[in-house]
Enzyme design. Structure first.
Site, PDB file in Angstrom:
ATOM      1  N   GLU A 123      -3.053  -0.624  -7.995  1.00  0.00           N
ATOM      2  CA  GLU A 123      -4.222  -1.206  -7.347  1.00  0.00           C
ATOM      3  C   GLU A 123      -5.495  -0.570  -7.910  1.00  0.00           C
ATOM      4  OE1 GLU A 123      -5.537  -2.513  -2.900  1.00  0.00           O
ATOM      5  OE2 GLU A 123      -4.757  -0.482  -3.119  1.00  0.00           O
ATOM      6  N   GLY A 149      -6.194   1.324   4.652  1.00  0.00           N
ATOM      7  CA  GLY A 149      -6.586   2.104   3.477  1.00  0.00           C
ATOM      8  C   GLY A 149      -5.475   2.129   2.449  1.00  0.00           C
ATOM      9  N   SER A 150      -5.417   3.180   1.667  1.00  0.00           N
ATOM     10  CA  SER A 150      -4.471   3.256   0.557  1.00  0.00           C
ATOM     11  C   SER A 150      -3.052   3.513   1.052  1.00  0.00           C
ATOM     12  CB  SER A 150      -4.876   4.370  -0.409  1.00  0.00           C
ATOM     13  OG  SER A 150      -4.614   5.645   0.158  1.00  0.00           O
ATOM     14  N   THR A 151      -2.085   3.081   0.265  1.00  0.00           N
ATOM     15  CA  THR A 151      -0.684   3.297   0.594  1.00  0.00           C
ATOM     16  C   THR A 151      -0.350   4.776   0.617  1.00  0.00           C
ATOM     17  OG1 THR A 151      -0.051   1.134  -0.298  1.00  0.00           O
ATOM     18  CG2 THR A 151       1.680   2.795  -0.132  1.00  0.00           C
ATOM     19  N   LYS A 183     -12.549   6.661  13.687  1.00  0.00           N
ATOM     20  CA  LYS A 183     -13.085   7.396  12.545  1.00  0.00           C
ATOM     21  C   LYS A 183     -13.519   6.402  11.471  1.00  0.00           C
ATOM     22  CE  LYS A 183     -12.131   9.964   8.431  1.00  0.00           C
ATOM     23  NZ  LYS A 183     -12.985   9.014   7.713  1.00  0.00           N
ATOM     24  N   GLY A 223      -1.570   6.148   3.831  1.00  0.00           N
ATOM     25  CA  GLY A 223      -0.749   5.591   4.892  1.00  0.00           C
ATOM     26  C   GLY A 223       0.566   6.332   5.057  1.00  0.00           C
ATOM     27  N   GLU A 254      -2.240  -1.038   7.502  1.00  0.00           N
ATOM     28  CA  GLU A 254      -2.598  -2.115   6.573  1.00  0.00           C
ATOM     29  C   GLU A 254      -3.040  -1.437   5.292  1.00  0.00           C
ATOM     30  OE1 GLU A 254      -4.833  -4.127   4.246  1.00  0.00           O
ATOM     31  OE2 GLU A 254      -6.206  -4.428   5.941  1.00  0.00           O
ATOM     32  N   CYS A 284      -8.265  -5.474  -0.200  1.00  0.00           N
ATOM     33  CA  CYS A 284      -6.838  -5.184  -0.278  1.00  0.00           C
ATOM     34  C   CYS A 284      -6.024  -6.381  -0.745  1.00  0.00           C
ATOM     35  CB  CYS A 284      -6.328  -4.714   1.081  1.00  0.00           C
ATOM     36  SG  CYS A 284      -7.041  -3.159   1.646  1.00  0.00           S
TER      37      CYS A 284
END
Length: 514
Positions: A406, A246-248, A193, A251, A269, A303
């Site tokens: 971030e 992507g973002s925490t 994706k 995730g 990651e 990142c």
């Protein structure tokens, strides 16, 4: 029914024709959800590039079924390492042969400078695919001594099966290569994706994969939104692993969905708030240059961006004017101009998010040294682009949003420190742990800092440069698992232990042993 293609007229004069459908079984198809589409936008101009098929849960189901069939019949254990390597090597060659086209497509979809996309992103992606092609026949088990003449044990390293992969918009081509390279080399099939903001390069890479010789179903690409396609991949009961960059926050949701479904394996990651520490012994000019690169490269959309800069107080007054001068020196604007270093942010949403953090920095008492708003010097077609001024804040402290959260943009938070112990405390005082940088000409100090910093990657007297041969990943809230290097192959394989009895007889009933 085959999906349509679209021709994009690049500012260079190149006409780039790409498919716009969902890629399943080496064919491009309309969405199964009523042929729905979404728009891909050029962030440098704010204008629509084209419409792309929007995937749904049904499309994910179809892609997974296709990949499962391929895994059982033509890939996985039904393929040889040589066959997988040959297809990967050919794919790498095709990526290099189409480097200019891919770079322009990436720039149009993402906003980054063309030269940067071509000379770094595309070149590195071809190198990554080639690296894993070379590892395909080097995935090894081992023998473990048991009883000579009676039994032995050995391990088999086997692929996982069908892997769902969800990639971000900041490095669309590179993240594609980082994910599919080790997965395919190990014998897995992939349902990919791409980010909804940047789907175009993934579709062109999928088209090239047919020419490279991958059988139908080995690679499937489902365009769409995270809430639909990404969520379906994370929850799917016939996907064996999900890999996400992507973002925490996202995730965490993916990990929860993976656990709640079939307990699929997960590689994450995630975000970062990486510290860069400059000691008084450092080469001042080089430290300034690398610190600038660390936050401004890729429009700050990285990142590992070195977004927290700690400068020893004894050199602070010399360091800051050089840093400010660097921020003012580079060219911003037209991504197709060969001198441009900073293009647009990826979307209007991302631009507004960055600007909101800049306003928060001002409100919370940090001082703007340079920048501090939207870049509005663009003329003509770039007047409506999503640009942000490179911005430095000084006087930054823990508790400020620009220090703790971030931002994912060209915004740098600077603070002073006095001692090495204080630098370590400040650097590690974050939930994240993806990257960190140290600048010092004291080798013992560099080694102490490399050990003390809580980050998956530590750069010493450089920043942001990576290698396909070196593992990459995060600590703490920056994720789990590793990409790149031999370690990434391990993330896409599982170890099976085999106990082989070739000489021991069993008596029954078991005799009593005294």
């Amino acid at each position: 029914m085959a999906s349509a293609k679209v021709t994009i007229n690049s500012p260079s004069g190149l006409k780039i024709t790409i498919p716009t459908g969902i890629f399943i079984d080496n064919e491009f198809r309309p969405s199964l959800q009523g042929g729905q589409t979404f728009e891909s936008v050029n962030p440098a101009t704010g204008k629509t590039l084209c419409s792309i098929a929007r995937g749904s849960v049904s499309d994910v189901d179809a892609a997974v079924a296709s990949s499962r069939k391929a895994y059982k019949t033509v890939w996985g254990k039904k393929s040889t390492p040589g066959q997988r390597a040959a297809a990967l090597f050919k794919w790498a060659e095709l990526i290099e042969a189409n480097a200019q086209e891919l770079a322009e497509l990436e720039s149009l979809d993402n906003g980054k400078p063309v030269w940067m996309a071509r000379d770094f992103d595309v070149a590195d992606s071809a190198g990554c695919i080639r690296y894993y092609a070379g590892l395909a026949d080097k995935i090894e088990g081992k023998t473990i001594e048991q009883v000579e003449g009676e039994k032995l044990a050995f391990t088999r390293v086997e692929p996982l099966g069908v892997c769902g992969q969800i990639i971000p918009w900041n490095y669309p081509i590179q993240m594609f290569a980082w994910k599919v390279g080790p997965a395919l080399a190990a014998g897995n099939c992939v349902v990919m994706k791409p980010a909804e903001q940047t789907p175009l390069s993934a579709l062109r890479l999928a088209e090239l994969s047919i020419e490279a010789g991958f059988p139908p179903g080995v690679l499937n690409v489902v365009n769409g939104f995270g809430a639909d396609v990404g969520d379906a991949i994370a929850k799917h009961m016939d996907i064996d692993k999900v890999a996400f960059t992507g973002s925490t926050a996202t995730g965490r949701r993916i990990m929860a969905s993976a656990a709640a479904s079939n307990l699929k394996k997960v590689t994450l990651e995630l975000g970062g708030k990486s510290p860069v520490v400059v000691f008084e012994s450092a080469d001042l000019d080089q430290a300034v240059n690398w610190a600038t690169m660390g936050i401004l490269y890729n429009q700050g959309q990285d990142c590992t961006a070195g977004s927290r800069l700690f400068v020893q107080d004894s050199i602070y007054e010399k360091f800051m004017p050089k840093l400010i001068a660097n921020f003012k020196a580079h060219k911003i604007g037209d991504p197709f101009h060969p001198d441009t270093f900073q293009g647009s942010q990826v979307s209007k949403v991302q631009q507004e998010r960055i600007l909101s953090y800049i306003e928060a920095g001002k409100a919370e008492g940090a001082k703007v040294e340079v920048g501090g708003g939207a870049w509005t010097e663009g003329a003509g077609e770039f007047a409506n682009g999503f640009f942000v001024q490179p911005t430095i804040f000084s006087g930054c402290k823990k508790g400020m949003k620009i220090v703790d959260e971030e931002i994912f943009g060209p915004v740098l938070a600077v603070a002073k420190f006095s001692t090495e112990e204080e630098a370590i405390q400040l650097a590690n005082d974050t939930a994240y742990g993806l990257g960190a940088g140290v600048f010092s000409n004291d080798s013992r100090q560099c080694m102490r800092m490399a050990s003390a910093l809580e980050a998956g990657t530590v750069w010493v007297n450089s920043y942001v440069a990576l290698s396909n041969a070196v593992p990459f990943g995060g600590m703490k809230a920056s994720g789990m698992g590793r990409e790149l290097g031999v370690d990434a192959i391990k993330e896409y394989t599982q170890v099976k232990a085999v106990h082989y009895n070739y000489g021991e007889d069993l008596d029954w009933p078991l005799p009593a042993k005294l």
